[in-house]
Design an enzyme around this catalytic site. Structure first.
Site, PDB file in Angstrom:
ATOM      1  N   ASP A  24       0.830  -1.222   0.000  1.00 33.45           N
ATOM      2  CA  ASP A  24       0.000   0.000   0.000  1.00 33.45           C
ATOM      3  C   ASP A  24       0.858   1.264   0.000  1.00 33.45           C
ATOM      4  O   ASP A  24       0.354   2.362   0.214  1.00 33.45           O
ATOM      5  CB  ASP A  24      -0.924   0.005   1.225  1.00 33.45           C
ATOM      6  N   LYS A  63      11.313  41.335 -10.819  1.00 32.64           N
ATOM      7  CA  LYS A  63      10.474  40.255 -11.374  1.00 32.64           C
ATOM      8  C   LYS A  63       9.197  40.157 -10.553  1.00 32.64           C
ATOM      9  O   LYS A  63       9.213  40.379  -9.361  1.00 32.64           O
ATOM     10  CB  LYS A  63      11.288  38.957 -11.250  1.00 32.64           C
ATOM     11  N   ASP A  95      21.113  32.376  -9.473  1.00 30.57           N
ATOM     12  CA  ASP A  95      19.860  32.179  -8.740  1.00 30.57           C
ATOM     13  C   ASP A  95      20.034  31.054  -7.730  1.00 30.57           C
ATOM     14  O   ASP A  95      20.994  30.278  -7.806  1.00 30.57           O
ATOM     15  CB  ASP A  95      18.729  31.839  -9.729  1.00 30.57           C
TER      16      ASP A  95
HETATM   17  C1  R5P Z   1      12.368  32.635  -6.766  1.00 35.70           C
HETATM   18  O1  R5P Z   1      12.265  33.653  -6.130  1.00 35.70           O
HETATM   19  C2  R5P Z   1      13.616  31.802  -6.820  1.00 35.70           C
HETATM   20  O2  R5P Z   1      14.747  32.522  -6.459  1.00 35.70           O
HETATM   21  C3  R5P Z   1      13.793  31.207  -8.198  1.00 35.70           C
HETATM   22  O3  R5P Z   1      14.040  32.250  -9.132  1.00 35.70           O
HETATM   23  C4  R5P Z   1      12.576  30.454  -8.638  1.00 35.70           C
HETATM   24  O4  R5P Z   1      12.122  29.622  -7.620  1.00 35.70           O
HETATM   25  C5  R5P Z   1      12.842  29.640  -9.881  1.00 35.70           C
HETATM   26  O5  R5P Z   1      11.656  28.991 -10.230  1.00 35.70           O
HETATM   27  P1  R5P Z   1      11.292  28.728 -11.758  1.00 35.70           P
HETATM   28  O6  R5P Z   1      12.466  28.033 -12.381  1.00 35.70           O
HETATM   29  O7  R5P Z   1      10.069  27.823 -11.680  1.00 35.70           O
HETATM   30  O8  R5P Z   1      10.963  30.031 -12.363  1.00 35.70           O
END
Ligand code: R5P
Length: 302
Positions: A34, A190, A222
């Site tokens: 399960d 953004k 990022d």
């Molecule tokens: C958001 O504030 C994070 O720093 C990343 O830029 C974000 O999570 C990236 O997500 P995705 O690739 O889905 O745009």
């Protein structure tokens, strides 16, 4: 010290164990018809310090529960001090109520992990520097920025500019700039639709050090690439602004949905990520290069 791995990233756990000259230990795992899981620790850990490596990546809930079971089993087996190495802390983007009626999912995850008995957390590049304050245990918040800085030094291009794809990344981009002889940087404003998740790029923030991007080589930095929407929109914006080449650096390669295809077909030269999250073969693409966090983790476990 004994070092264990859950199922989420055994490759990284093996590299860490190797650097520490330790044998990687795997809990016995049985999955019932399960889908319930049973976890058992076979080794003697009484009075020992142990570390468990498990990023909370897809399937996030399964990996989270597995980690909680491993920690509980270690605790009941007498382990003295448990370090959870969670290179990518899942649910970290749900660290507050964005729209009324929402759960604060990260707080629930923290309560679960603390209640089963982790003594220390080692993690990387959290979305917000406020997150460690939500814990009641020691949090060692590490970063891949030093590894990225070394890689950037190998890129022999002129006129390089660091780019933060959102205002939340300004602190990160400033730290990286300092490691790179005050390399110029910009931050982009953004906006994300909280209901659909779609991303819109507004403009270059007024805090930015560079106003003209013509013929520049840009390095977008990022914390994570999830579905890839942010990188796609940012690269479109950068290309329209006249940049020459684009390189991407992101600590956590979540690479959900069709992110690999979006990145491979984008105008980006290369995408550098870390092994905080295991990238299976079917999600790898030619522009992707994976840099390892193993040495950084090993040094912090000594
Ligand atoms: C958001 O504030 C994070 O720093 C990343 O830029 C974000 O999570 C990236 O997500 P995705 O690739 O889905 O745009």
């Amino acid at each position: 010290m004994k070092i264990f791995s859950g199922s989420a990233n055994q490759k990284l756990a093996e590299s860490v164990a190797k650097k520490l000259n330790l044998k990687l230990l795997l809990p016995e795992k049985f999955v019932f018809p399960d889908s319930e899981e049973r976890i058992r620790i076979r080794e003697k850990v009484v009075g020992e310090e142990v570390a468990v490596i498990q990023p909370l990546t897809s399937p996030v809930n399964e990996n989270l529960i597995e980690l909680a079971f491993i920690i509980d089993a270690l605790k009941r087996s007498g382990a003295k001090f448990i370090t959870a190495v969670i290179p990518y802390l899942g649910y970290q983007r749900q660290d507050r109520v964005f729209r009324s009626g929402e759960a604060v999912s990260l707080v629930v995850v923290i309560k679960l992990l603390e209640s089963v008995g982790i003594d220390r957390l080692i993690t990387f590049d959290l979305h917000s520097i406020k997150i460690p304050e939500l814990f009641h245990i020691q949090v060692v918040h590490l970063s891949a920025l030093a590894i990225f800085a070394e890689k950037i030094k190998e890129i022999k291009e002129k006129n390089m500019v660091l780019v933060s794809p959102d205002m939340g990344g300004i602190r990160r981009i400033k730290l990286l700039s300092t490691k790179l002889n005050d390399m110029p940087w910009i931050a982009i404003e953004k906006n994300r639709d909280l209901a659909t998740g779609s991303v819109q790029i507004e403009k270059i923030s007024i805090e930015s050090k560079v106003k003209n991007l013509k013929n520049k080589t840009v390095l977008v930095v990022d914390d994570m690439i999830s579905a890839g929407g942010t990188i796609v929109k940012v690269t479109e914006f950068l290309k329209k602004s006249g940049v020459d080449k684009i390189f991407v650096f992101a600590t956590h390669p979540i690479l959900s949905q069709n992110a690999p295809t979006l990145l491979e077909t984008s105008p980006v030269e290369k995408v550098f990520v870390t092994d905080s999250v295991f990238v299976p073969k079917e999600k790898r693409f030619p522009k992707l290069e994976i840099l390892s966090l193993a040495q950084t983790i090993a040094s912090n476990l000594k």
